[in-house]
Each structure stands twice: as C-alpha cells, then as structure tokens.
Design a protein around this motif. Sequence first.
Motif, mmCIF file in Angstrom:
data_model
loop_
_atom_site.group_PDB
_atom_site.id
_atom_site.type_symbol
_atom_site.label_atom_id
_atom_site.label_comp_id
_atom_site.label_asym_id
_atom_site.label_seq_id
_atom_site.Cartn_x
_atom_site.Cartn_y
_atom_site.Cartn_z
ATOM 1 N N GLU A 205 81.638 34.244 -2.173
ATOM 2 C CA GLU A 205 80.230 34.353 -2.555
ATOM 3 C C GLU A 205 79.421 33.166 -2.021
ATOM 4 O O GLU A 205 78.324 33.333 -1.485
ATOM 5 C CB GLU A 205 80.117 34.408 -4.075
ATOM 6 N N LEU A 206 79.989 31.952 -2.150
ATOM 7 C CA LEU A 206 79.302 30.754 -1.658
ATOM 8 C C LEU A 206 79.128 30.797 -0.143
ATOM 9 O O LEU A 206 78.090 30.405 0.385
ATOM 10 C CB LEU A 206 80.076 29.493 -2.069
ATOM 11 N N LYS A 207 80.137 31.312 0.548
ATOM 12 C CA LYS A 207 80.052 31.460 2.014
ATOM 13 C C LYS A 207 78.950 32.437 2.406
ATOM 14 O O LYS A 207 78.228 32.231 3.388
ATOM 15 C CB LYS A 207 81.398 31.918 2.581
ATOM 16 N N GLN A 208 78.821 33.516 1.614
ATOM 17 C CA GLN A 208 77.770 34.514 1.896
ATOM 18 C C GLN A 208 76.383 33.909 1.703
ATOM 19 O O GLN A 208 75.475 34.130 2.506
ATOM 20 C CB GLN A 208 77.940 35.722 0.964
ATOM 21 N N ILE A 209 76.222 33.121 0.616
ATOM 22 C CA ILE A 209 74.923 32.465 0.374
ATOM 23 C C ILE A 209 74.619 31.490 1.512
ATOM 24 O O ILE A 209 73.507 31.453 2.047
ATOM 25 C CB ILE A 209 74.915 31.722 -0.989
ATOM 26 N N LYS A 210 75.642 30.720 1.894
ATOM 27 C CA LYS A 210 75.483 29.746 2.990
ATOM 28 C C LYS A 210 75.056 30.456 4.281
ATOM 29 O O LYS A 210 74.142 30.012 4.980
ATOM 30 C CB LYS A 210 76.804 28.991 3.203
ATOM 31 N N GLU A 211 75.725 31.564 4.587
ATOM 32 C CA GLU A 211 75.445 32.324 5.804
ATOM 33 C C GLU A 211 74.021 32.857 5.803
ATOM 34 O O GLU A 211 73.324 32.837 6.819
ATOM 35 C CB GLU A 211 76.453 33.491 5.906
ATOM 36 N N LYS A 212 73.580 33.316 4.628
ATOM 37 C CA LYS A 212 72.261 33.966 4.525
ATOM 38 C C LYS A 212 71.112 32.964 4.525
ATOM 39 O O LYS A 212 70.109 33.152 5.213
ATOM 40 C CB LYS A 212 72.219 34.802 3.235
#
Length: 447
Positions: A205-212
């Motif tokens: 989830e944190l990786k997805q937020i970072k990516e976005k």
Amino acid sequence: MAFEGLSERLQQTMQKIRGKGKVSESDVKEMMREVRLALLYADVNLKVVKSFIKKVSERAVGQEVMKSLTPGQQVIKVVKDELTELMGGEQSKIATASKPPTVVMMVGLQGAGKTTTTGKLANLLRKKYNRKPLLVAADIYRPAAINQLQTLGKQLSLPVFSLGDQVSPVEIATKAIEHAKEQHHDYVLIDTAGRLHIDENLMDELKQIKEKVKPDEILLVVDAMTGQDAVNVATSFNDQLGITGVVLTKLDGDTRGGAALSIRAVTEKPIKFVGLGEKMDALEPFHPERMASRILGMGDVLSLIEKAQAAVDEEKAKELEQKMRSASITLDDFLDQLDQVRNMGPLDELLKMLPGANKMKGLNNLKIDDKQISHVEAIIRSMTKEEKEKPEIINASRRRRIAKGSGRPVQEVNRLLKQFEEMKKMMKQMNNMTKKGKRKGFKLPFM
C-alpha cells in the motif's frame, strides 16, 4: 533525556584525559575501552561501535594530537567530531519542492507516535518556517485514527483532509494533493497506516501511494525507546520503501539513546527531527553537532537561544531590561517572565543545555516540579494590583489573605516576598557598579 546514561559515562572517561599534558597510545587505548563499553551499554549497534572506535583511535594517536600543546583536549575534540559525524555530520533539513506543494509521507509502525508526530511537524512548519500545511488522514484501518488527526487539527487550528474510511488511501492521498493545490497549501503531510509489525500488505500500500503521489519526503517515525528494534524497523522500511529521513520520538524518555547513534550509520539516512515530549510543540530539528556537545557535557547554547527567541516577546524583553536597570521590576513583570520561561520547556532540561552543566553536582537527578512554579503564580495572582506594584505594603494580615486566596502556607508567601526583595537589591547593586564603572571608563560585560 535519552542520553543521560551514555553522557555520564563518556564524561567521566573524558575527564580522566582532559587536562593531560602528554597523552600516550596506552592512554588512548584505555580510554577507547571505556568508550566502547559506554556505547555498548547505551545499546549502540555493535558494527557501529567498532567503526567508531577505529576512527577515533586512528585520529587520536595521530601527529596532530600527540604533538599538540593540549593533547587531552584534542582527543576530546576528536571524539566530539566523530560523534557528530556518526549522527550525520550536519543538520538535514526537510525538503522544499520547487513547485508547491511539498508532499511528505509519514510512515511507521503502530505505537511509535506517527499521527501525533504528523500534527507536531505541521505545527513546526507553520510556526518556525511560516508554512501553510495540510494534514491528510490516510490511515483508514486503525480505529479512531481519522478522528485523532481531526482532533489534532482542531487543537492546532490546522486543516485536515479526509474522505472517511471507505475510500482507498491511494485515492485519499491523490485527492488531497489536488485539494492542496486549489487551496494554496505549500506542504501536504500524509498520515499513512501503521501496523503492529511490518507486513507485505502494509508495504504494498505504501509503495502504491509513493508511486502515485511521488513524495518529496518519506519520513519514518520510530520510537527511540525500542532501542535496536528501532534500527531494525528503519532498515526494513528503508530497504523496501526508500525512506528519506527519520523522526525519533520519545527521546526524552527513559532510554539509552543507542537508536539515535545507530540509525544514521546503519541506514545512511538522516535523523531530521526528534520528539522531546508530549506537548504539540515538542518536536525539534535534529542537529548532530549540538547533540554531540550535549552528550559530552559541553552544553547546547544555540538550541537554548532558539528556544528563548521563540518563547520570549522581544518588546517585553526590552521593557523588562529597562526596569531591571532601574530596579523598578514588579511582581507582575516577574509573573510574565515565569510564563515565558515555562514556554521554553522543562527547566531541568534547559539547565542541561548550559556549558559546564555536567560539572554541577546532582543536576542529572534534578527534577524541577512544575507545581512549584504554579504555586508561585497562584500566590502572585492572589495579590491586588497595588500589592504587585508595591510589595512593601503587604503586612501580616495581607499575607494571610494572600495565603488563603492561593491555597498556600503563609511561609511560602513570606519566602517569595523575601526572595523578590533580595533580587531587587541585587539589581540595584549591579546598576550602581555599572554607573561607577562608566565614570572610571569601563563597563560590565553583561550590561
């Protein structure tokens, strides 16, 4: 503070070598043995300890030290330099995006104080750097996490962006940045979800937020009281997410300080802020050199000055200086000063920032009870305006009335009035000395 045990042991070790006119390799070796034990006892990572001892030993037996006029002092300087380097060398400031808003992701495990730290950081950005931050409630899993952030926002008069707990954190973060641009916020602080331990779902989830949202900062909040566990957490988050810095909380607690000395060396990521209490203004930028000075008992005057500048009203300070010069200070002025000193933080912590404070017997065990200041305030507030301006009119019956009104014994009222009178006498004497000095062509350095 966290470093008290380490500080005491290191200072005792440094004291043995401080005044030596000649330092041999065996002196350095013996000192390094004690330093090593002090660091290990403080829960500093073993590899970090070995590297630190090696660097200090090499420099301490070098020509620059052995041939200097004050080799003992030079060895202490080497220890301070390497201690500073170990904690990052110089202050690492929070990023500022070239095009606002600056996006900061706050990450960490549950219990480290992440949500509270997010509020504290927003408060610091507004007060110290004159920024306009937006708090973002992106922790949709922990019960009451959104409410907690909204309560903090209300307490600090700061806006909180929330879409409830039925929208994905990725979407909340994305919409929050759009909202920040519309409302001209220059910082967006995203309070992400924590877990009781690191797991795949959390990291994904944190990786997805970072990516976005492509944050400018990913700040990991870790609890200094967890010692080497804090270092392990920092390593894990850094390996998987690529953090940009660390915020150490509870550095004022009963901890040995090893995490602060190990995290920078192990992760190669700087400590950017430290939490030193529960109040919402108890978050400070981390200065490695100042912390090294404090650990070695050399004081931290710069931090003390910054605290004073933030807490003291400049106009009132000038007015008070004039009154002190003429010894016309009133109990109302004294009350005002108590309020301003109290805003600077706990008095026992402030005293430890003074150079040479380590030589003051019993200072480490000194705990100045905030209630004592409250008692003094209660006594002064129970006086009439005339009594505050002219304490000499306070006779026995007035003293009894003041004692009753403040809920304090008459003896405490007597003691306060006596101390205040003595302080005014001392001001008069100092002022007279200055006037005489001017006539003779010299001046006291503090006037």
